[in-house]
Design a protein around this motif. Structure first.
Motif, PDB file in Angstrom:
ATOM      1  N   LYS A  99       0.836  -1.203   0.000  1.00  0.00           N
ATOM      2  CA  LYS A  99       0.000   0.000   0.000  1.00  0.00           C
ATOM      3  C   LYS A  99       0.868   1.248   0.000  1.00  0.00           C
ATOM      4  N   PHE A 102      -1.905  -3.220   3.461  1.00  0.00           N
ATOM      5  CA  PHE A 102      -3.252  -2.688   3.315  1.00  0.00           C
ATOM      6  C   PHE A 102      -3.997  -2.915   4.621  1.00  0.00           C
ATOM      7  N   THR A 103      -4.785  -1.943   5.027  1.00  0.00           N
ATOM      8  CA  THR A 103      -5.560  -2.062   6.264  1.00  0.00           C
ATOM      9  C   THR A 103      -7.058  -2.056   5.984  1.00  0.00           C
ATOM     10  N   ASN A 104      -7.439  -1.874   4.749  1.00  0.00           N
ATOM     11  CA  ASN A 104      -8.845  -1.863   4.362  1.00  0.00           C
ATOM     12  C   ASN A 104      -9.138  -3.157   3.599  1.00  0.00           C
ATOM     13  N   ASN A 105     -10.140  -3.882   4.036  1.00  0.00           N
ATOM     14  CA  ASN A 105     -10.407  -5.176   3.402  1.00  0.00           C
ATOM     15  C   ASN A 105     -10.977  -5.071   1.989  1.00  0.00           C
ATOM     16  N   LYS A 106     -11.171  -3.875   1.474  1.00  0.00           N
ATOM     17  CA  LYS A 106     -11.624  -3.725   0.081  1.00  0.00           C
ATOM     18  C   LYS A 106     -10.582  -4.252  -0.906  1.00  0.00           C
ATOM     19  N   ILE A 107      -9.337  -4.377  -0.444  1.00  0.00           N
ATOM     20  CA  ILE A 107      -8.300  -4.934  -1.313  1.00  0.00           C
ATOM     21  C   ILE A 107      -8.656  -6.361  -1.708  1.00  0.00           C
ATOM     22  N   ASN A 108      -9.432  -7.044  -0.866  1.00  0.00           N
ATOM     23  CA  ASN A 108      -9.844  -8.416  -1.175  1.00  0.00           C
ATOM     24  C   ASN A 108     -10.648  -8.497  -2.467  1.00  0.00           C
ATOM     25  N   THR A 153      -0.833  -7.773  10.127  1.00  0.00           N
ATOM     26  CA  THR A 153      -1.866  -6.838   9.660  1.00  0.00           C
ATOM     27  C   THR A 153      -2.375  -7.251   8.297  1.00  0.00           C
ATOM     28  N   GLN A 154      -1.446  -7.546   7.365  1.00  0.00           N
ATOM     29  CA  GLN A 154      -1.866  -7.914   6.022  1.00  0.00           C
ATOM     30  C   GLN A 154      -2.631  -9.223   6.015  1.00  0.00           C
ATOM     31  N   VAL A 174      -6.233  -8.670   7.296  1.00  0.00           N
ATOM     32  CA  VAL A 174      -7.093  -8.016   6.313  1.00  0.00           C
ATOM     33  C   VAL A 174      -7.487  -9.003   5.215  1.00  0.00           C
TER      34      VAL A 174
END
Length: 105
Positions: A22, A63-69, A98-99, A102
């Motif tokens: 990120k 990345f800390t936002n799971n939208k990356i999934n 962390t990664q 997420v």
């Protein structure tokens, strides 16, 4: 980025791996463009700042936002590589945890 991948259609199947790191550097990059726009550049001076500059563009953080999934699922890569820059093994361990969290790993 999701729209870009969608626009690839079947060509997205040729993406075999993702380098996951990120960097929210858009503001920094825009500031640098403005700073050097219409300015003569002393490249010997720039060389001294190059590592700092690169690290500010590509921060190598998890990345800390799971939208990356959504993006990862869309691409469905064979390989997913984390690339982090840390100052200690403890920080590296924290970034990996962390990664993984997420990504649901």
């Amino acid at each position: 980025l999701v729209e870009t991948i969608s626009n690839l259609g079947d060509m997205k199947d040729y993406i075999k791996g993702i380098h996951l790191s990120k960097s929210l550097s858009g503001k920094y990059v825009k500031e640098q463009i403005e700073k050097y726009k219409n300015k003569d550049i002393d490249y010997s001076e720039v060389n001294n700042e190059i590592i700092y500059h690169i690290l500010n563009i590509d921060e190598h953080k998890p990345f800390t936002n799971n939208k990356i999934n959504n993006l990862i699922e869309m691409i469905n890569p064979k390989f997913l590589v984390y690339e982090f820059i840390t100052t200690s093994l403890e920080e590296l361990s924290d970034f990996i945890k962390t990664q993984n969290k997420v990504l649901g790993l």
